[in-house]
Design a protein around this motif. Structure first.
Motif, PDB file in Angstrom:
ATOM      1  N   GLY A 154     -28.725 -16.923  58.608  1.00 22.27           N
ATOM      2  CA  GLY A 154     -28.249 -18.235  59.043  1.00 22.27           C
ATOM      3  C   GLY A 154     -28.653 -18.594  60.469  1.00 22.27           C
ATOM      4  O   GLY A 154     -28.582 -19.751  60.877  1.00 22.27           O
ATOM      5  N   GLN A 155     -29.070 -17.574  61.240  1.00 20.86           N
ATOM      6  CA  GLN A 155     -29.529 -17.829  62.613  1.00 20.86           C
ATOM      7  C   GLN A 155     -30.920 -18.438  62.667  1.00 20.86           C
ATOM      8  O   GLN A 155     -31.336 -18.954  63.705  1.00 20.86           O
ATOM      9  CB  GLN A 155     -29.646 -16.498  63.375  1.00 20.86           C
ATOM     10  N   LEU A 156     -31.662 -18.313  61.567  1.00 22.34           N
ATOM     11  CA  LEU A 156     -33.043 -18.812  61.583  1.00 22.34           C
ATOM     12  C   LEU A 156     -33.051 -20.332  61.731  1.00 22.34           C
ATOM     13  O   LEU A 156     -32.259 -21.026  61.102  1.00 22.34           O
ATOM     14  CB  LEU A 156     -33.770 -18.422  60.287  1.00 22.34           C
ATOM     15  N   ASN A 157     -33.964 -20.833  62.546  1.00 21.05           N
ATOM     16  CA  ASN A 157     -34.057 -22.283  62.741  1.00 21.05           C
ATOM     17  C   ASN A 157     -35.025 -22.941  61.773  1.00 21.05           C
ATOM     18  O   ASN A 157     -34.948 -24.144  61.543  1.00 21.05           O
ATOM     19  CB  ASN A 157     -34.492 -22.593  64.172  1.00 21.05           C
ATOM     20  N   ALA A 158     -35.974 -22.139  61.256  1.00 19.22           N
ATOM     21  CA  ALA A 158     -36.942 -22.706  60.316  1.00 19.22           C
ATOM     22  C   ALA A 158     -37.733 -21.583  59.656  1.00 19.22           C
ATOM     23  O   ALA A 158     -37.829 -20.472  60.181  1.00 19.22           O
ATOM     24  CB  ALA A 158     -37.915 -23.641  61.040  1.00 19.22           C
ATOM     25  N   ILE A 159     -38.274 -21.907  58.476  1.00 17.14           N
ATOM     26  CA  ILE A 159     -39.281 -21.056  57.846  1.00 17.14           C
ATOM     27  C   ILE A 159     -40.591 -21.841  57.858  1.00 17.14           C
ATOM     28  O   ILE A 159     -40.621 -22.998  57.419  1.00 17.14           O
ATOM     29  CB  ILE A 159     -38.920 -20.701  56.387  1.00 17.14           C
ATOM     30  N   VAL A 160     -41.626 -21.216  58.385  1.00 17.16           N
ATOM     31  CA  VAL A 160     -42.943 -21.839  58.412  1.00 17.16           C
ATOM     32  C   VAL A 160     -43.833 -21.040  57.473  1.00 17.16           C
ATOM     33  O   VAL A 160     -43.890 -19.812  57.574  1.00 17.16           O
ATOM     34  CB  VAL A 160     -43.509 -21.836  59.847  1.00 17.16           C
ATOM     35  N   VAL A 161     -44.476 -21.724  56.541  1.00 13.10           N
ATOM     36  CA  VAL A 161     -45.224 -21.022  55.485  1.00 13.10           C
ATOM     37  C   VAL A 161     -46.728 -21.162  55.728  1.00 13.10           C
ATOM     38  O   VAL A 161     -47.207 -22.250  56.085  1.00 13.10           O
ATOM     39  CB  VAL A 161     -44.853 -21.607  54.103  1.00 13.10           C
ATOM     40  N   THR A 162     -47.469 -20.077  55.507  1.00  8.85           N
ATOM     41  CA  THR A 162     -48.926 -20.119  55.736  1.00  8.85           C
ATOM     42  C   THR A 162     -49.683 -20.601  54.497  1.00  8.85           C
ATOM     43  O   THR A 162     -50.582 -21.407  54.600  1.00  8.85           O
ATOM     44  CB  THR A 162     -49.465 -18.738  56.138  1.00  8.85           C
ATOM     45  N   LEU A 166     -32.048 -23.606  55.163  1.00  5.37           N
ATOM     46  CA  LEU A 166     -33.048 -23.539  56.235  1.00  5.37           C
ATOM     47  C   LEU A 166     -34.177 -24.536  55.964  1.00  5.37           C
ATOM     48  O   LEU A 166     -34.658 -24.637  54.833  1.00  5.37           O
ATOM     49  CB  LEU A 166     -33.647 -22.130  56.304  1.00  5.37           C
ATOM     50  N   PRO A 167     -34.622 -25.240  56.993  1.00  7.90           N
ATOM     51  CA  PRO A 167     -35.762 -26.153  56.811  1.00  7.90           C
ATOM     52  C   PRO A 167     -37.076 -25.380  56.628  1.00  7.90           C
ATOM     53  O   PRO A 167     -37.304 -24.383  57.301  1.00  7.90           O
ATOM     54  CB  PRO A 167     -35.782 -26.971  58.107  1.00  7.90           C
ATOM     55  N   VAL A 168     -37.896 -25.858  55.719  1.00  7.05           N
ATOM     56  CA  VAL A 168     -39.183 -25.210  55.435  1.00  7.05           C
ATOM     57  C   VAL A 168     -40.317 -26.174  55.790  1.00  7.05           C
ATOM     58  O   VAL A 168     -40.305 -27.341  55.385  1.00  7.05           O
ATOM     59  CB  VAL A 168     -39.292 -24.852  53.929  1.00  7.05           C
ATOM     60  N   TYR A 169     -41.282 -25.686  56.538  1.00  9.97           N
ATOM     61  CA  TYR A 169     -42.467 -26.473  56.914  1.00  9.97           C
ATOM     62  C   TYR A 169     -43.699 -25.807  56.339  1.00  9.97           C
ATOM     63  O   TYR A 169     -43.861 -24.580  56.428  1.00  9.97           O
ATOM     64  CB  TYR A 169     -42.581 -26.557  58.442  1.00  9.97           C
ATOM     65  N   LEU A 170     -44.577 -26.606  55.783  1.00 13.74           N
ATOM     66  CA  LEU A 170     -45.786 -26.074  55.131  1.00 13.74           C
ATOM     67  C   LEU A 170     -46.770 -27.213  54.922  1.00 13.74           C
ATOM     68  O   LEU A 170     -46.445 -28.377  55.171  1.00 13.74           O
ATOM     69  CB  LEU A 170     -45.422 -25.379  53.816  1.00 13.74           C
ATOM     70  N   SER A 171     -47.967 -26.884  54.460  1.00 13.36           N
ATOM     71  CA  SER A 171     -48.937 -27.946  54.181  1.00 13.36           C
ATOM     72  C   SER A 171     -48.642 -28.548  52.800  1.00 13.36           C
ATOM     73  O   SER A 171     -48.026 -27.900  51.945  1.00 13.36           O
ATOM     74  CB  SER A 171     -50.364 -27.403  54.232  1.00 13.36           C
TER      75      SER A 171
END
Ligand SMILES: [Zn+2]
Ligand SMILES: [Zn+2]
Length: 255
Positions: A47-55, A74-79
């Motif tokens: 729960g401490q994570l601010n985001a997941i960024v995917v390659t 958690l918010p996820v950012y990716l292409s």
């Protein structure tokens, strides 16, 4: 600024980057339970994570992304391409493309397009305004544009996937050898060491070799390639492995 690795290799990947009160997870290739276990070993509550960024969408990078993101909101950012390629899609908080930048708390994250056999693979450079960390795995080749993004780093985690000779002599079927060793596959030890030599490494506080193949590489072979190419102390090189990853490493503020 600091970083740690949950695990690295074809069975699952995950890297933590933290600065002040911000903590970002790059990829999550483990089951939910295994991710929770590995995060706990590094002293991080999910729960401490601010985001997941995917390659990219390969299973060793996304297997646990959806479950972890939903369980802990958690918010996820990716292409867009990565999302398209995922077998189990996730809800994206935002999309990234090569050369674009994302700010998550105190971390600025630059997306870099790479040559890999995925829909729209990205790798990332992180900065807290004072220090720069490059994460660079899953690429078969590179060009000047990529080198420009990874200039002036204070720490680098780079793929040393395979030894050319072990891959050639090994038991992989021909098509797989071509894939892994091709321009859209993975960097071998020599390519990775040459890339670091081209970037220049004397400013690096940490150089971590990652995503080593369990079948087509050995840590001592990878290390030796880098020692030969860079003339560095073998003891200075670090290896992130599949089972235990890498414990937290602090990147000091340059004077
Ligand atoms: Zn991978
Ligand atoms: Zn991949």
């Amino acid at each position: 600024m600091r970083f740690a690795v949950l695990g690295s290799g074809s069975q699952g990947n995950g890297t933590l980057i933290a600065s002040d009160d911000t903590c970002v997870l790059v990829d999550c290739g483990f089951s939910l339970r295994e991710t929770e276990r590995r995060l706990a070993l590094l002293g991080v509550a999910p729960g401490q994570l601010n985001a997941i960024v995917v390659t990219h969408e390969h299973a060793d990078h996304v297997h646990g992304v959806g479950l972890l993101a939903r369980r802990y909101n958690l918010p996820v950012y990716l292409s867009r391409g990565t999302l398209r390629g995922m077998r189990k899609p996730v809800e994206a908080a935002g999309f990234l493309a090569g050369d674009e930048r994302l700010q998550v708390g105190s971390l600025s994250i630059t997306a870099v397009a790479v040559a890999h056999d995925a829909q729209e693979p990205l790798q990332y450079v992180f900065s807290d305004g004072h220090r720069r960390l490059g994460v660079l795995t899953d690429l078969g080749s590179y060009d000047d544009r990529l080198l420009a993004h990874y200039q002036d780093l204070d720490a680098l985690l780079i793929e040393a996937n395979h030894c050319r000779d072990l891959l050639a002599r090994g038991h992989y079927p021909y098509f797989l050898k071509q894939r892994v060793g091709g321009d859209l596959g993975h960097l071998n030890n020599h390519q990775a060491a040459r890339l670091v030599a081209e970037l220049g490494w004397h400013k690096l506080q940490h150089l971590v070799l990652a995503h080593l193949s369990s079948k087509n590489n050995q840590p001592q072979l990878a290390r030796q390639c880098f020692v030969d190419a860079l003339g560095c102390d073998p003891g200075w090189l670090q290896v992130a492995n599949q089972d235990s990853g890498l414990d937290w490493r602090e990147i000091a503020r340059p004077i």
